[in-house]
Design an enzyme around this catalytic site. Structure first.
Site, PDB file in Angstrom:
ATOM      1  N   HIS A   1       1.855   4.330  -3.142  1.00  0.00           N
ATOM      2  CA  HIS A   1       1.703   5.786  -3.080  1.00  0.00           C
ATOM      3  C   HIS A   1       2.779   6.490  -3.898  1.00  0.00           C
ATOM      4  O   HIS A   1       2.624   7.670  -4.230  1.00  0.00           O
ATOM      5  CB  HIS A   1       1.766   6.268  -1.639  1.00  0.00           C
TER       6      HIS A   1
ATOM      7  N   GLU B   1      -5.606   7.782  -1.973  1.00  0.00           N
ATOM      8  CA  GLU B   1      -5.748   6.550  -1.201  1.00  0.00           C
ATOM      9  C   GLU B   1      -6.486   5.459  -1.974  1.00  0.00           C
ATOM     10  O   GLU B   1      -6.163   4.274  -1.864  1.00  0.00           O
ATOM     11  CB  GLU B   1      -6.471   6.839   0.118  1.00  0.00           C
TER      12      GLU B   1
ATOM     13  N   HIS C   1       0.831  -1.205   0.000  1.00  0.00           N
ATOM     14  CA  HIS C   1       0.000   0.000   0.000  1.00  0.00           C
ATOM     15  C   HIS C   1       0.865   1.254   0.000  1.00  0.00           C
ATOM     16  O   HIS C   1       0.706   2.131  -0.867  1.00  0.00           O
ATOM     17  CB  HIS C   1      -0.931   0.014   1.220  1.00  0.00           C
ATOM     18  N   GLU C   2       1.785   1.337   0.952  1.00  0.00           N
ATOM     19  CA  GLU C   2       2.594   2.556   1.045  1.00  0.00           C
ATOM     20  C   GLU C   2       3.507   2.710  -0.166  1.00  0.00           C
ATOM     21  O   GLU C   2       3.718   3.826  -0.656  1.00  0.00           O
ATOM     22  CB  GLU C   2       3.413   2.532   2.334  1.00  0.00           C
TER      23      GLU C   2
ATOM     24  N   TYR D   1     -10.662   5.449   0.919  1.00  0.00           N
ATOM     25  CA  TYR D   1      -9.910   4.247   0.550  1.00  0.00           C
ATOM     26  C   TYR D   1     -10.778   3.274  -0.255  1.00  0.00           C
ATOM     27  O   TYR D   1     -10.395   2.844  -1.351  1.00  0.00           O
ATOM     28  CB  TYR D   1      -9.409   3.526   1.806  1.00  0.00           C
TER      29      TYR D   1
END
Length: 613
Positions: free
Chosen positions: A358, A377, A354-355, A437
């Site tokens: 980004h 997100e 997930h990170e 999200y």
């Protein structure tokens, strides 16, 4: 009369020109010298900032973000948390009470500006919570550059949210949003949102940062370490150079990214590996029994970056660092801060995926996440789901089925808020999560269902090609999606992002005849959608009929989830639709709306019918 016509014509021309303003983006170059007092958790800072105004506007003021001013009693962040109670962010409160007043006075966040100058001239400034307004000595004209110098000192706050000292896993310093950062200026004006704990936005910038800190510390950062042989952790043969006060000097550089973040701890170890065709990945963490999952991360991360590079666009920076720190997971330029303790590799990799994603949907495709957090997100969550399904494959109808189920369950709470709301202006923390999200992720899932997965993949590719290293909006993305698909998709965008209306189709009636079967479908919801209706025969053959909605005006021609036959469209104003298929009851096993289960239908109970013989 002639004069009035001339004035009207001039007004029309000016309006047309305003709508056709060429794209521009501002640019900044930071050079910083930082001296850290590790014992007192403070630092002294000096900064030179070269700022280029590429806009057509003359600027008479500029704004800086001072994020750490939020970490104290009675700040706007504290007031917001107190007003939300148990509905707010659980990390900022305990039992519905804000944690910020519990910070001792000497550990409250502070960024104390001593002075700021423009081209050597002292400037007047005023502090407005987490925003500093600076009155310029001379305007910054379009397509010109000016230089700011600044001196300040800062108190590293107790770790409550994102940044600070002594996080719950024992990391000494998480240095994120830690320096006076100039705000973004674009067609919408200055992005001067107060910091209340959520998202960020800033111009693409270059960084040259020198950090002096006790020699026994190791630093993890997003950037290029220019002197790895002179500091601890990065070179086995390093000879640490120290000054009289026993401090080591670290020098980091980075180009064309949104911010510079770093973290420091005496127990960090550093591991690195190269992903074929880039980037070089660094793992910076405390090596103990609770971080064993990090040992298996390189193999997964190598495949992860290869999937992302192939499907979503090439990662452009030379390095990326996963750093243990912060309060969960938060993305920054060329790095992320994440909690390091994990039960297993899959849990850790989910956070890393997930990170890491980004870097595409916050860094390279740098939307204003304070205004459109669902693009940041949500698109990131989609990339996370896409990659995790390939890293840890399961037998599922589609990779996003769990998110769809979570969305349906959330709606039962009846607290949904529109995704279009500004990030910090949601009234309920859970509602923010689902609006941003989940609905942001399902925005892409639903588009894949409407336009076909191949068209969605091509849209994401063209979006990257046209807008990477820029600041796109949802209008830019939608323009590409419509061009790729040939469809009108504005209606879907409106329903999904601007409203809380829901999708609810069902099978109302089935009539079996001697040579065919007639199915009546009903729209019980408020959001019109095309329908993929499938029949499974008794010999396990699946036949799918595409029932388009006339809103798109063009129908999808292919879909990775199988072939289909296109039938007459369903007018969006029409409540029911009748479909006749050339199969008798004895030939049928199952009838259903969307066998792939991508449609975000809120009531799945009437979507499928088992044909009992």
């Amino acid at each position: 009369m002639k004069k009035s016509v001339a004035i009207l014509f001039a007004f029309i021309i000016s309006q047309f020109q305003a709508q056709q303003t060429p794209y521009y983006q501002q640019a900044a170059k930071y050079k910083m010298d930082i001296d850290v007092n590790a014992e007192k958790f403070t630092y002294q800072g000096n900064q030179t900032l070269e700022y280029t105004n590429n806009s057509p506007d003359e600027l008479n003021v500029v704004y800086f973000h001072l994020y750490w001013n939020a970490f104290k009693s009675n700040s706007m962040m504290d007031q917001r948390v107190a007003s939300q109670g148990k509905n707010g962010d659980s990390r900022l409160q305990k039992d519905g009470i804000s944690r910020l007043p519990s910070i001792p006075k000497n550990e409250e966040g502070a960024q104390n500006i001593h002075w700021i100058k423009q081209n050597g001239q002292n400037l007047k400034f005023e502090i407005q919570e987490t925003i500093m307004k600076v009155y310029l000595a001379e305007p910054i004209k379009p397509n010109s550059t000016t230089n700011f110098t600044m001196e300040w000192n800062a108190v590293i706050p107790q770790q409550i949210r994102r940044s600070g000292r002594n996080n719950k896993e024992g990391v000494d310093m998480t240095m994120t949003q830690w320096y006076p950062k100039i705000s973004e200026y674009d067609y919408d004006g200055w992005a001067t949102f107060d910091y209340l704990g959520r998202e960020f936005h800033s111009p693409f910038s270059d960084f040259d940062v020198t950090i002096k800190i006790n020699k026994d510390y190791v630093i993890g950062a997003g950037g290029i370490l220019e002197n790895p042989t002179e500091v601890k952790g990065y070179d086995a043969n390093a000879k640490i150079k120290t000054e009289k006060d026993k401090k080591a000097t670290w020098r980091w550089t980075a180009k064309n990214m949104l911010d510079f973040a770093w973290s420091a701890d005496r127990d960090y170890i550093v591991k690195s590996f190269d992903v074929p065709e880039g980037p070089k990945v660094f793992l910076v963490y405390q090596n103990n029994d609770k971080t064993k999952a990090w040992e298996e991360a390189p193999a997964y991360l190598t495949k992860y970056f290869q999937i992302m590079n192939g499907h979503f666009g090439k990662y452009v920076y030379p390095t990326y660092a996963f750093i243990q720190g912060g309060d969960g997971g938060m993305e920054y330029g060329m790095c992320t801060m994440i909690l390091g303790e994990a039960k297993n590799s899959k849990d850790l990799m989910g956070l890393m995926a997930h990170e890491g994603s980004h870097s595409w949907y916050q860094q390279m495709l740098a939307t204003n996440e304070s205004m459109r957090p669902w693009m940041d997100e949500g698109f990131t969550s989609y990339a996370e789901g896409y990659t995790m399904h390939q890293l840890f494959p399961e037998e599922l109808p589609n990779p996003f089925i769990e998110r769809l189920d979570a969305y349906r369950k959330f709606l039962e709470k009846k607290i949904e808020e529109p995704a279009v709301w500004l990030g910090d202006h949601h009234d309920n923390g859970t509602s923010y999560t689902y609006s941003t999200y989940i609905k942001g992720e399902l925005y892409l899932v639903e588009l894949g269902y409407i336009m076909g997965e191949q068209n969605l993949a091509e849209t994401l590719k063209q979006y990257y090609d046209q807008w990477s290293m820029k600041h796109p909006t949802d209008r830019d993305f939608l323009h590409i999606a419509q061009k790729v698909s040939g469809m009108d998709l504005k209606w879907f965008h409106h329903y999904w992002i601007n409203t809380t209306k829901t999708i609810d189709y069902g099978i109302k009636d089935v009539k079996y005849d001697a040579k065919s079967t007639t199915i009546t479908l009903v729209n019980n919801g408020q959001v019109p959608m095309p329908i993929d209706f499938s029949v499974m025969t008794t010999d396990k053959k699946i036949v799918t009929y595409q029932i388009p909605t006339n809103l798109t005006h063009t129908w999808k021609s292919k879909d990775a989830y199988g072939d289909f036959k296109t039938v007459a469209y369903w007018p969006w104003t029409q409540k029911e639709y009748t479909l006749t298929v050339p199969y008798t009851k004895s030939q049928l096993s199952v009838l259903g709306i969307d066998f792939s289960q991508r449609i975000a239908d809120v009531n799945m109970k009437d979507n499928f019918l088992e044909v009992k013989q």
